[in-house]
Design an enzyme around this catalytic site. Structure first.
Site, PDB file in Angstrom:
ATOM      1  N   TYR A 233      -4.528  -3.497  13.044  1.00 16.66           N
ATOM      2  CA  TYR A 233      -3.132  -3.807  13.371  1.00 16.66           C
ATOM      3  C   TYR A 233      -2.742  -5.139  12.730  1.00 16.66           C
ATOM      4  O   TYR A 233      -3.546  -6.078  12.710  1.00 16.66           O
ATOM      5  CB  TYR A 233      -2.942  -3.920  14.884  1.00 16.66           C
TER       6      TYR A 233
ATOM      7  N   HIS B   5       2.487  -1.054  15.264  1.00 17.61           N
ATOM      8  CA  HIS B   5       1.677   0.138  15.037  1.00 17.61           C
ATOM      9  C   HIS B   5       0.519  -0.236  14.118  1.00 17.61           C
ATOM     10  O   HIS B   5       0.587  -1.200  13.360  1.00 17.61           O
ATOM     11  CB  HIS B   5       2.516   1.243  14.387  1.00 17.61           C
TER      12      HIS B   5
ATOM     13  N   LYS C 117      -0.469   5.898   7.967  1.00 18.07           N
ATOM     14  CA  LYS C 117      -1.337   4.733   7.859  1.00 18.07           C
ATOM     15  C   LYS C 117      -2.121   4.793   6.554  1.00 18.07           C
ATOM     16  O   LYS C 117      -2.291   5.872   5.975  1.00 18.07           O
ATOM     17  CB  LYS C 117      -2.305   4.653   9.042  1.00 18.07           C
TER      18      LYS C 117
END
Length: 275
Positions: free
Chosen positions: A211, A219, A249
């Site tokens: 993070y 997020h 991601k």
């Protein structure tokens, strides 16, 4: 700072200790306690905090905390005096909660007393009870609410007295919680040392999540997958990278260099040639 050994890892029972770990040292853990008599809920989780084995070992190795075992003290049966003290404290907590809820109920009634009074009068007039309707006053309405108030213990929020009783003993735990030489722990410690928030990645099929800031505010930006070797099968590579794309991601593979001392990170991005 002391961590309590439970289920093979460290637990934090004090809110000040946890806030220090989270804000100052970027250790997140997982809230596993409950503040509601109806059972545990992820949206209402409370202390204690369960740390991962990597987090626990890191805090010990960095000299930020000590791990203690309280099993002998906490698992023995309480004396009648201690049990009575706990029951009195528990009853006092419930009473304080009932008093607070009752006071809020009366404040809410006072804010809308004219509307409530009008409704009650109209109802009595329709029933032909004009004398009772004329006798109604704001004070009588508020008093009726106070007299009829009932506090249902089934819906009570149970405040857990997380810090353990002052009169208990503990033994320092010297055995390692996880293998300090394992690649997973070394990767975790290296990423943490780079100033990252690092948490467990099981929910995303990874070893870790990274993070950019506190997970309450951000997020995860990367998923980290640990490889025992730099080589990876094509189908496995595709599945891992596609997974990272789906959850928005970046995918990072971590493995040892040839010297078995250096950790290598390789970020893989999904590319669509048609765009």
């Amino acid at each position: 700072m002391y961590l309590t050994l439970l289920n093979g890892t460290g637990y934090v029972f004090d809110v000040d200790d946890y806030m220090e770990l989270r804000i100052k040292y970027r250790i997140v853990g997982a809230l596993v306690g409950t503040a509601n008599s109806k059972g545990w809920s992820s949206s209402e989780a409370a202390l204690p905090v369960e740390l991962t084995k990597c987090e626990t070992q890191l805090l010990i190795d960095e000299g930020l905390a000590m791990l203690v075992s309280k099993a002998a003290s906490l698992m023995k049966s309480p004396t009648p005096e201690i049990l009575q003290e706990y029951q009195e404290d528990f009853a006092a907590r419930l009473k304080a909660q009932a008093d607070s809820l009752k006071a809020e109920k009366l404040r809410e009634t006072e804010r809308h007393v004219e509307k409530i009074l009008s409704g009650k009068r109209n109802k009595l007039l329709k029933q032909g009870k004009s004398d009772e309707a004329a006798a109604l006053t704001p004070q009588s309405v508020i008093q009726e609410v106070a007299n009829n108030f009932e506090f249902d213990h089934q819906n009570a929020l149970v405040e857990l007295p997380c810090p353990h009783l002052a009169k208990h003993t503990a033994q320092l735990w010297s055995d390692p919680i996880c293998d300090r030489d394992s690649l997973k722990y070394r990767v975790f410690r290296d990423l943490w040392g780079r100033g990252k928030f690092v948490t467990c990645g099981d929910a995303f099929g990874a070893d870790f999540l990274i993070y950019p800031g506190d997970p309450l505010l951000y997020h995860a930006s990367h998923i980290v997958i640990i490889q025992s070797t730099p080589a990876i099968r094509p189908l496995e590579l595709i599945s891992k990278v596609r997974l990272s794309v789906i959850v928005n991601k970046s995918c990072v593979f971590a493995y040892e260099a040839a010297d078995e001392k250096t950790i290598v990170y390789q970020t893989v991005a999904w590319c669509n040639p048609s765009k």
